[in-house]
Design a protein around this motif. Structure first.
Motif, PDB file in Angstrom:
ATOM      1  N   GLU A  81      -8.668  -0.282  -4.531  1.00 19.79           N
ATOM      2  CA  GLU A  81      -8.245   1.108  -4.403  1.00 19.79           C
ATOM      3  C   GLU A  81      -8.155   1.515  -2.930  1.00 19.79           C
ATOM      4  O   GLU A  81      -7.355   2.384  -2.570  1.00 19.79           O
ATOM      5  CB  GLU A  81      -9.217   2.033  -5.139  1.00 19.79           C
ATOM      6  CG  GLU A  81      -9.180   1.884  -6.651  1.00 19.79           C
ATOM      7  CD  GLU A  81      -9.994   2.945  -7.349  1.00 19.79           C
ATOM      8  OE1 GLU A  81     -10.235   4.023  -6.746  1.00 19.79           O
ATOM      9  OE2 GLU A  81     -10.404   2.714  -8.503  1.00 19.79           O
ATOM     10  N   TYR A  82      -8.961   0.881  -2.097  1.00 19.34           N
ATOM     11  CA  TYR A  82      -9.052   1.298  -0.695  1.00 19.34           C
ATOM     12  C   TYR A  82      -9.582   0.134   0.118  1.00 19.34           C
ATOM     13  O   TYR A  82     -10.384  -0.662  -0.370  1.00 19.34           O
ATOM     14  CB  TYR A  82     -10.002   2.501  -0.596  1.00 19.34           C
ATOM     15  CG  TYR A  82     -10.210   3.040   0.796  1.00 19.34           C
ATOM     16  CD1 TYR A  82      -9.231   3.804   1.416  1.00 19.34           C
ATOM     17  CD2 TYR A  82     -11.395   2.802   1.484  1.00 19.34           C
ATOM     18  CE1 TYR A  82      -9.427   4.316   2.693  1.00 19.34           C
ATOM     19  CE2 TYR A  82     -11.600   3.304   2.757  1.00 19.34           C
ATOM     20  CZ  TYR A  82     -10.603   4.061   3.357  1.00 19.34           C
ATOM     21  OH  TYR A  82     -10.799   4.557   4.622  1.00 19.34           O
ATOM     22  N   SER A 101      -3.771   6.044   1.394  1.00 20.64           N
ATOM     23  CA  SER A 101      -5.070   6.292   0.773  1.00 20.64           C
ATOM     24  C   SER A 101      -4.939   6.991  -0.576  1.00 20.64           C
ATOM     25  O   SER A 101      -5.797   6.826  -1.455  1.00 20.64           O
ATOM     26  CB  SER A 101      -5.943   7.142   1.708  1.00 20.64           C
ATOM     27  OG  SER A 101      -5.315   8.381   1.997  1.00 20.64           O
ATOM     28  N   SER A 102      -3.862   7.755  -0.778  1.00 24.35           N
ATOM     29  CA  SER A 102      -3.657   8.443  -2.057  1.00 24.35           C
ATOM     30  C   SER A 102      -2.832   7.605  -3.037  1.00 24.35           C
ATOM     31  O   SER A 102      -2.684   7.986  -4.200  1.00 24.35           O
ATOM     32  CB  SER A 102      -2.965   9.788  -1.833  1.00 24.35           C
ATOM     33  OG  SER A 102      -3.755  10.635  -1.045  1.00 24.35           O
ATOM     34  N   GLY A 103      -2.285   6.499  -2.556  1.00 14.96           N
ATOM     35  CA  GLY A 103      -1.477   5.653  -3.418  1.00 14.96           C
ATOM     36  C   GLY A 103      -0.072   6.184  -3.600  1.00 14.96           C
ATOM     37  O   GLY A 103       0.256   7.301  -3.209  1.00 14.96           O
ATOM     38  N   THR A 126       0.830  -1.206   0.000  1.00 13.48           N
ATOM     39  CA  THR A 126       0.000   0.000   0.000  1.00 13.48           C
ATOM     40  C   THR A 126       0.861   1.250   0.000  1.00 13.48           C
ATOM     41  O   THR A 126       1.910   1.293   0.655  1.00 13.48           O
ATOM     42  CB  THR A 126      -0.945   0.027   1.217  1.00 13.48           C
ATOM     43  OG1 THR A 126      -1.658   1.279   1.228  1.00 13.48           O
ATOM     44  CG2 THR A 126      -0.188  -0.113   2.524  1.00 13.48           C
ATOM     45  N   GLY A 169      -4.661   2.846  -3.915  1.00 14.32           N
ATOM     46  CA  GLY A 169      -4.992   4.242  -3.653  1.00 14.32           C
ATOM     47  C   GLY A 169      -6.193   4.663  -4.476  1.00 14.32           C
ATOM     48  O   GLY A 169      -6.445   4.142  -5.570  1.00 14.32           O
TER      49      GLY A 169
END
Length: 377
Positions: free
Chosen positions: A262-263, A211-213, A208, A240
């Protein structure tokens, strides 16, 4: 949102203190703020809680979602280099201090808790002027200017990392969500893997970038899927938001044993599923993987002041984690370092033990105790 909290009678400090918590901008500030707020309510169910942020930060979404009231003041960033903008700073700061004083007055504040960020400096000054006790939590190894200012006004200062130089600070750890702090990875592993669509019995790598990648981490992983599959490793790749990877056909990237999302709502599930995690080294992430005893490979953010590498250093030096520069995290490095580690169960177990030995799970309660003592002083 209104820049002022609603007026109301001020309860007496004690069982029902009025606690104002300041911080925002990023999840790194908001997450410990919310953890402290919940712990204060555990200690004093009658407490009044008010969070203060700015209208441009993530707090405008995260604080109300957590069930707490939010007031806002003007954002007053400090210019990083001399410029004409410096001429406007005194007026902006004075306006934000006045807004802060009004919020503290309307809330009948018994104590102000600050966790850093632009919003804290005017609130610390306002609290000092009004005689409101101040409690501070510093999450990073390099304290921000707001908390360095605030620490001049109080002796009640907690820090997440022992090596953080900050006046009057004592080590308390990182306040975090109870779901993370209370996680038993071993007992939760099988259910977590099933919930994430993974095989309960295969070696599991979680990757990971937050959250924004992280585009560089995502690229390396995409180029390593064949090696991972050949090694029998299954991978949960949290790309992200908006960073889903697609193949040449325009469809989501797919490979044997590879799952991307993505999350993940609730990182404790990913922590429980993982044998090893590859991640950035934000303060919250570093403290969480230590608390749950999860072996980690840290790839610090390559920009900024080098803070992320400092955050990870304690775990790396203790043998609980590996660290590699962003530019050095290549498919060859992954193949030569990560895959052998995933195949070495005794080494992973020892890394887990060492991480857990450095992890602190009760920082929220420690900070809440500090808040109650300040409110009753």
């Amino acid at each position: 949102m209104s820049p002022h909290a609603p007026s109301g009678p001020s309860p007496s400090a004690g069982a029902s203190p009025s606690v104002v918590l300041a911080g925002g901008g990023t999840a790194g500030h908001i997450s410990p703020l919310l953890a402290i707020a919940r712990a204060v309510l555990d200690a004093a169910p009658g407490a009044r809680i008010l969070a203060v942020g700015t209208q441009s930060g993530m707090e405008t979404r995260l604080v109300p979602e957590a069930g707490f009231e939010l007031a806002t003041i003007d954002r007053v960033p400090l210019p990083r280099r001399p410029s004409l903008d410096l001429l406007h700073l005194p007026g902006r700061l004075l306006r934000a201090i006045r807004q802060s004083e009004r919020i503290l007055e309307d809330a009948g504040a018994d104590v102000l808790v600050g966790v850093g960020g632009y919003v804290c400096t005017p609130l610390y000054i306002a609290a000092r002027r009004r005689g409101v006790p101040i409690v501070i939590h510093e999450a990073n190894t390099r304290a921000g200017i707001a908390n360095r200012v605030g620490a001049l006004f109080t002796r009640r200062v907690g820090k997440a990392f022992d090596q953080t130089p900050l006046r009057h600070a004592r080590l308390v750890g990182m306040p975090m969500r109870r779901e993370v702090a209370g996680l038993d990875r071993e007992s939760a592993r099988a259910a977590a893997r099933t919930a994430l669509g993974l095989d309960p019995d295969r070696p599991t790598l979680v990757v990971t970038g937050g959250s924004s990648g992280a585009a560089s981490i995502n690229r390396t992983l995409a180029a390593s899927l064949g090696r991972l599959a050949e090694a029998g490793v299954q991978t949960l790749h949290i790309t992200g938001r908006g960073k889903a990877l697609v193949g040449p056909d325009g469809e989501p990237l797919a490979a044997p044993g590879y799952r991307q999302a993505e999350y993940v709502d609730g990182m404790e599930t990913a922590y429980a599923a993982a044998d090893l995690i590859v991640c950035r080294a934000g303060a919250g992430t570093v403290c969480e993987v230590a608390a749950v005893g999860l072996p980690a490979v840290f790839v610090p953010l390559p920009i900024g002041n080098g803070e992320q590498a400092l955050n990870a250093r304690g775990l790396v030096e203790a043998g609980a984690a590996l660290m590699v520069r962003d530019a050095g995290f290549t498919p060859d490095w992954l193949g030569g370092e990560v895959l052998p580690l995933l195949a070495d169960a005794p080494r992973l177990a020892e890394m887990s033990r060492r991480a857990a030995g450095l992890g602190i799970r009760d920082a929220d309660a420690t900070m809440a105790q500090m808040v109650m003592e300040a409110a009753q002083a």
